[in-house]
Design an enzyme around this catalytic site. Structure first.
Site, mmCIF file in Angstrom:
data_model
loop_
_atom_site.group_PDB
_atom_site.id
_atom_site.type_symbol
_atom_site.label_atom_id
_atom_site.label_comp_id
_atom_site.label_asym_id
_atom_site.label_seq_id
_atom_site.Cartn_x
_atom_site.Cartn_y
_atom_site.Cartn_z
ATOM 1 N N GLU A 26 0.844 -1.192 0.000
ATOM 2 C CA GLU A 26 0.000 0.000 0.000
ATOM 3 C C GLU A 26 0.883 1.247 0.000
ATOM 4 O O GLU A 26 2.106 1.169 0.081
ATOM 5 C CB GLU A 26 -0.900 -0.029 1.242
ATOM 6 C CG GLU A 26 -1.433 -1.406 1.590
ATOM 7 C CD GLU A 26 -2.909 -1.577 1.359
ATOM 8 O OE1 GLU A 26 -3.652 -0.595 1.444
ATOM 9 O OE2 GLU A 26 -3.327 -2.725 1.091
ATOM 10 N N ARG A 39 -9.889 -9.595 -5.495
ATOM 11 C CA ARG A 39 -9.181 -9.360 -4.237
ATOM 12 C C ARG A 39 -10.092 -9.801 -3.089
ATOM 13 O O ARG A 39 -11.312 -9.716 -3.185
ATOM 14 C CB ARG A 39 -8.841 -7.880 -4.102
ATOM 15 C CG ARG A 39 -7.800 -7.410 -5.108
ATOM 16 C CD ARG A 39 -7.601 -5.932 -4.988
ATOM 17 N NE ARG A 39 -6.543 -5.450 -5.845
ATOM 18 C CZ ARG A 39 -6.640 -4.383 -6.628
ATOM 19 N NH1 ARG A 39 -7.758 -3.689 -6.650
ATOM 20 N NH2 ARG A 39 -5.635 -4.006 -7.376
#
Length: 262
Positions: free
Chosen positions: A3, A247
């Protein structure tokens, strides 16, 4: 996939090791740039942009890399044995007298003119950890498609740059909505963005990401990584299903309202 906070921390490590030093070794092990010679160039800076890394050199050149799922940069002292994967997985080497940065399994290794960086990152929305963070613009981009599932919209780097699947799941939980809730039905979208920026800022230099304020290894996140376990807030068993290009989504059917797979 790393991230924005992980990429920010990687940029900080590379900047500390390389910026202000001239390269004594450089090797880009990708066909497009295998003959490029960066030796003796001064490293000016390493800048994160969402999930992208821009390593800038004198002479107006930038090395654009992206980690995606498996890539990583590792920094070693001069003479230290490299570790991070077998040699055939190395895609980039940038070395100075004292440090060497080795890029393993990097799916994107692109050498371009610094003036052309927008060609690589110009499509990105406001960067949650960037000096140009603009919550109003991010909100405008998200709201432009009110029927889109909010989990998918948060992951779209064209809306805002830096959120990955961990934060998408956690933010949906904290907003009390499922990841499949249409953006237009999320009445607290401005607070979601404020929370996103706060969390990435808080975690950008931490080795372990925390979204709950609890550093205990078993309680660092609300839902992500806790599929089929009891909800930390209400005790209901957490559910999981694919979302946004398969995901994993994890959510609490009691604490989060909105559509979800049957």
């Amino acid at each position: 996939m790393p991230e924005g906070d992980t990429v920010y921390r990687t940029a900080a490590q590379l900047r500390e090791a390389l910026a202000g030093h001239r390269l004594t070794a450089a090797d880009l092990r990708v066909p497009a740039h295998a003959t490029a010679d960066l030796t003796d160039r001064l490293v000016l800076d390493v800048v994160p942009r969402g999930k992208h890394l821009l390593t800038r050199f004198d002479g107006g050149l930038t090395l654009h890399t992206h980690l995606r799922m498996d890539g990583r940069w590792a920094v070693f002292r001069s003479g230290e044995k490299w570790h991070g994967g077998p040699a055939h997985q190395i895609r980039a080497v940038l070395g100075t007298v004292e440090r060497t940065a080795v890029g393993y399994r990097l799916p994107v290794v692109e050498l371009l003119r610094t003036a052309d960086e927008d060609r690589a990152v110009g499509h990105l929305g406001p960067d949650l950890l960037g000096p140009d963070w603009d919550a109003a613009e991010a909100l405008r981009r998200l709201a432009a498609d009110p029927a889109r599932p909010v989990g998918e919209a948060l992951l779209d780097q064209r809306n805002l740059a830096g959120i990955g699947n961990v934060y998408a799941n956690e933010l949906c939980f904290m907003a009390g909505v499922t990841p499949w809730t249409p953006v237009g039905e999320v009445t607290v979208l401005d607070r979601v963005l404020a929370k996103a920026q706060h969390l990435l800022e808080a975690n950008k230099l931490r080795a372990e990401r925390i979204t709950t304020r609890d550093p205990h290894p078993d309680r660092r996140t609300w839902v992500y990584g806790r599929a089929r376990r009891p909800c930390s807030r209400c005790g209901t068993r957490l559910r999981t299903a694919p979302h946004a290009e398969d995901r994993p989504a994890v959510w609490c059917p009691h604490c989060q309202r909105g559509p979800a797979p049957g």
